[in-house]
Design a protein around this motif. Structure first.
Motif, PDB file in Angstrom:
ATOM      1  N   ALA A   8     -80.665 -72.368  45.131  1.00 41.53           N
ATOM      2  CA  ALA A   8     -80.156 -71.453  44.109  1.00 41.53           C
ATOM      3  C   ALA A   8     -80.380 -70.013  44.564  1.00 41.53           C
ATOM      4  CB  ALA A   8     -80.856 -71.686  42.775  1.00 41.53           C
ATOM      5  N   LEU A   9     -79.575 -69.102  44.029  1.00 41.82           N
ATOM      6  CA  LEU A   9     -79.717 -67.670  44.304  1.00 41.82           C
ATOM      7  C   LEU A   9     -79.950 -66.937  42.994  1.00 41.82           C
ATOM      8  CD1 LEU A   9     -76.776 -66.887  46.754  1.00 41.82           C
ATOM      9  CD2 LEU A   9     -79.170 -67.165  47.317  1.00 41.82           C
ATOM     10  N   VAL A  10     -80.823 -65.937  43.030  1.00 38.83           N
ATOM     11  CA  VAL A  10     -81.045 -65.039  41.892  1.00 38.83           C
ATOM     12  C   VAL A  10     -80.703 -63.635  42.385  1.00 38.83           C
ATOM     13  CG1 VAL A  10     -82.680 -64.192  40.177  1.00 38.83           C
ATOM     14  CG2 VAL A  10     -82.921 -66.519  41.077  1.00 38.83           C
ATOM     15  N   ILE A  11     -79.832 -62.944  41.648  1.00 38.71           N
ATOM     16  CA  ILE A  11     -79.367 -61.620  42.060  1.00 38.71           C
ATOM     17  C   ILE A  11     -79.753 -60.601  40.994  1.00 38.71           C
ATOM     18  CG2 ILE A  11     -77.358 -60.237  42.699  1.00 38.71           C
ATOM     19  CD1 ILE A  11     -75.939 -62.943  43.255  1.00 38.71           C
ATOM     20  N   PHE A  12     -80.431 -59.534  41.424  1.00 34.93           N
ATOM     21  CA  PHE A  12     -80.793 -58.412  40.552  1.00 34.93           C
ATOM     22  C   PHE A  12     -80.050 -57.203  41.078  1.00 34.93           C
ATOM     23  CE2 PHE A  12     -84.336 -61.253  41.264  1.00 34.93           C
ATOM     24  CZ  PHE A  12     -84.789 -61.551  39.996  1.00 34.93           C
ATOM     25  N   SER A  13     -79.115 -56.699  40.321  1.00 34.42           N
ATOM     26  CA  SER A  13     -78.303 -55.579  40.787  1.00 34.42           C
ATOM     27  C   SER A  13     -78.376 -54.424  39.801  1.00 34.42           C
ATOM     28  CB  SER A  13     -76.848 -56.041  40.950  1.00 34.42           C
ATOM     29  OG  SER A  13     -76.077 -55.060  41.576  1.00 34.42           O
ATOM     30  N   CYS A  14     -78.471 -53.210  40.319  1.00 27.81           N
ATOM     31  CA  CYS A  14     -78.508 -52.021  39.470  1.00 27.81           C
ATOM     32  C   CYS A  14     -77.126 -51.782  38.864  1.00 27.81           C
ATOM     33  CB  CYS A  14     -78.943 -50.817  40.310  1.00 27.81           C
ATOM     34  SG  CYS A  14     -79.013 -49.296  39.347  1.00 27.81           S
ATOM     35  N   ILE A  15     -77.074 -51.444  37.607  1.00 19.32           N
ATOM     36  CA  ILE A  15     -75.802 -51.191  36.929  1.00 19.32           C
ATOM     37  C   ILE A  15     -75.040 -50.047  37.596  1.00 19.32           C
ATOM     38  CG2 ILE A  15     -76.696 -49.610  35.189  1.00 19.32           C
ATOM     39  CD1 ILE A  15     -74.121 -52.359  34.541  1.00 19.32           C
ATOM     40  N   GLY A  16     -75.760 -49.167  38.285  1.00 19.97           N
ATOM     41  CA  GLY A  16     -75.102 -48.082  39.006  1.00 19.97           C
ATOM     42  C   GLY A  16     -74.174 -48.585  40.099  1.00 19.97           C
ATOM     43  N   ARG A  17     -74.461 -49.767  40.649  1.00 23.99           N
ATOM     44  CA  ARG A  17     -73.591 -50.351  41.670  1.00 23.99           C
ATOM     45  C   ARG A  17     -72.228 -50.699  41.082  1.00 23.99           C
ATOM     46  NH1 ARG A  17     -75.742 -51.623  46.337  1.00 23.99           N
ATOM     47  NH2 ARG A  17     -74.331 -53.308  46.859  1.00 23.99           N
ATOM     48  N   LEU A  18     -72.221 -51.127  39.842  1.00 18.80           N
ATOM     49  CA  LEU A  18     -70.959 -51.480  39.194  1.00 18.80           C
ATOM     50  C   LEU A  18     -70.047 -50.263  39.123  1.00 18.80           C
ATOM     51  CD1 LEU A  18     -69.429 -53.794  37.869  1.00 18.80           C
ATOM     52  CD2 LEU A  18     -70.512 -53.179  35.715  1.00 18.80           C
ATOM     53  N   GLY A  19     -70.616 -49.117  38.763  1.00 17.60           N
ATOM     54  CA  GLY A  19     -69.834 -47.886  38.722  1.00 17.60           C
ATOM     55  C   GLY A  19     -69.459 -47.384  40.104  1.00 17.60           C
ATOM     56  N   SER A  20     -70.367 -47.535  41.072  1.00 17.39           N
ATOM     57  CA  SER A  20     -70.110 -47.055  42.433  1.00 17.39           C
ATOM     58  C   SER A  20     -69.099 -47.919  43.173  1.00 17.39           C
ATOM     59  CB  SER A  20     -71.408 -47.038  43.239  1.00 17.39           C
ATOM     60  OG  SER A  20     -72.324 -46.136  42.686  1.00 17.39           O
ATOM     61  N   LEU A  21     -69.236 -49.219  43.031  1.00 15.58           N
ATOM     62  CA  LEU A  21     -68.374 -50.136  43.778  1.00 15.58           C
ATOM     63  C   LEU A  21     -67.071 -50.475  43.053  1.00 15.58           C
ATOM     64  CD1 LEU A  21     -71.066 -52.632  45.110  1.00 15.58           C
ATOM     65  CD2 LEU A  21     -69.919 -50.812  46.375  1.00 15.58           C
ATOM     66  N   GLY A  22     -67.071 -50.329  41.735  1.00 13.01           N
ATOM     67  CA  GLY A  22     -65.872 -50.679  40.968  1.00 13.01           C
ATOM     68  C   GLY A  22     -65.503 -52.131  41.192  1.00 13.01           C
ATOM     69  N   PRO A  23     -64.221 -52.408  41.486  1.00  6.50           N
ATOM     70  CA  PRO A  23     -63.772 -53.793  41.665  1.00  6.50           C
ATOM     71  C   PRO A  23     -64.430 -54.500  42.856  1.00  6.50           C
ATOM     72  CG  PRO A  23     -61.897 -52.271  41.688  1.00  6.50           C
ATOM     73  CD  PRO A  23     -63.141 -51.458  41.570  1.00  6.50           C
ATOM     74  N   MET A  24     -64.977 -53.719  43.793  1.00  4.67           N
ATOM     75  CA  MET A  24     -65.626 -54.347  44.955  1.00  4.67           C
ATOM     76  C   MET A  24     -66.942 -55.025  44.574  1.00  4.67           C
ATOM     77  SD  MET A  24     -64.801 -51.871  48.214  1.00  4.67           S
ATOM     78  CE  MET A  24     -65.890 -50.593  47.688  1.00  4.67           C
ATOM     79  N   ALA A  25     -67.479 -54.747  43.382  1.00  4.66           N
ATOM     80  CA  ALA A  25     -68.703 -55.418  42.937  1.00  4.66           C
ATOM     81  C   ALA A  25     -68.458 -56.920  42.843  1.00  4.66           C
ATOM     82  CB  ALA A  25     -69.164 -54.853  41.601  1.00  4.66           C
ATOM     83  N   SER A  26     -67.294 -57.323  42.387  1.00  3.90           N
ATOM     84  CA  SER A  26     -66.951 -58.753  42.329  1.00  3.90           C
ATOM     85  C   SER A  26     -66.855 -59.351  43.721  1.00  3.90           C
ATOM     86  CB  SER A  26     -65.635 -58.964  41.586  1.00  3.90           C
ATOM     87  OG  SER A  26     -65.767 -58.588  40.248  1.00  3.90           O
ATOM     88  N   GLU A  27     -66.352 -58.573  44.666  1.00  7.59           N
ATOM     89  CA  GLU A  27     -66.257 -59.050  46.045  1.00  7.59           C
ATOM     90  C   GLU A  27     -67.644 -59.262  46.645  1.00  7.59           C
ATOM     91  OE1 GLU A  27     -63.624 -56.806  48.573  1.00  7.59           O
ATOM     92  OE2 GLU A  27     -62.266 -56.440  46.878  1.00  7.59           O
ATOM     93  N   GLU A  28     -68.573 -58.397  46.286  1.00 16.06           N
ATOM     94  CA  GLU A  28     -69.947 -58.538  46.780  1.00 16.06           C
ATOM     95  C   GLU A  28     -70.536 -59.866  46.317  1.00 16.06           C
ATOM     96  OE1 GLU A  28     -73.642 -55.571  47.075  1.00 16.06           O
ATOM     97  OE2 GLU A  28     -73.027 -55.960  45.008  1.00 16.06           O
ATOM     98  N   VAL A  29     -70.392 -60.166  45.043  1.00 17.56           N
ATOM     99  CA  VAL A  29     -70.923 -61.419  44.492  1.00 17.56           C
ATOM    100  C   VAL A  29     -70.140 -62.610  45.055  1.00 17.56           C
ATOM    101  CG1 VAL A  29     -71.263 -62.738  42.372  1.00 17.56           C
ATOM    102  CG2 VAL A  29     -71.776 -60.302  42.413  1.00 17.56           C
ATOM    103  N   GLY A  30     -68.828 -62.466  45.165  1.00 15.74           N
ATOM    104  CA  GLY A  30     -68.011 -63.539  45.734  1.00 15.74           C
ATOM    105  C   GLY A  30     -68.369 -63.825  47.180  1.00 15.74           C
ATOM    106  N   GLY A  31     -68.714 -62.782  47.922  1.00 17.56           N
ATOM    107  CA  GLY A  31     -69.132 -62.962  49.312  1.00 17.56           C
ATOM    108  C   GLY A  31     -70.419 -63.762  49.410  1.00 17.56           C
TER     109      GLY A  31
END
Length: 72
Positions: A8-31
């Motif tokens: 299993a994986l546990v991911i802790f991400s700063c909400i600032g990444r969502l604003g910085s990466l925009g739609p690429m945030a989904s690509e990060e998790v998908g990767g």
């Protein structure tokens, strides 16, 4: 080098990444999902604290941490 299998994986991400990466945030998790092919859970936090070498804890923004869990 081949990645070890994780149960299993546990991911802790700063909400600032969502604003910085925009739609690429989904690509990060998908990767991550594509590489590890394991169940994942996580959340967006409001920032992280970390200790720098020979220093005191400091606030770190727009960071992400991934924890891979493996049962022995």
């Amino acid at each position: 080098k081949e990645m070890a299998h994780a149960d299993a994986l546990v991911i802790f991400s700063c909400i600032g990444r969502l604003g910085s990466l925009g739609p690429m945030a989904s690509e990060e998790v998908g990767g991550l999902a594509g590489i590890w092919n394991s169940p994942m859970i996580g959340f967006y936090s409001l920032g992280e604290f970390g200790r720098v070498v020979n220093g005191s804890p400091e606030f770190h923004g727009t960071t992400v941490s991934w924890v891979a869990l493996k049962e022995k």
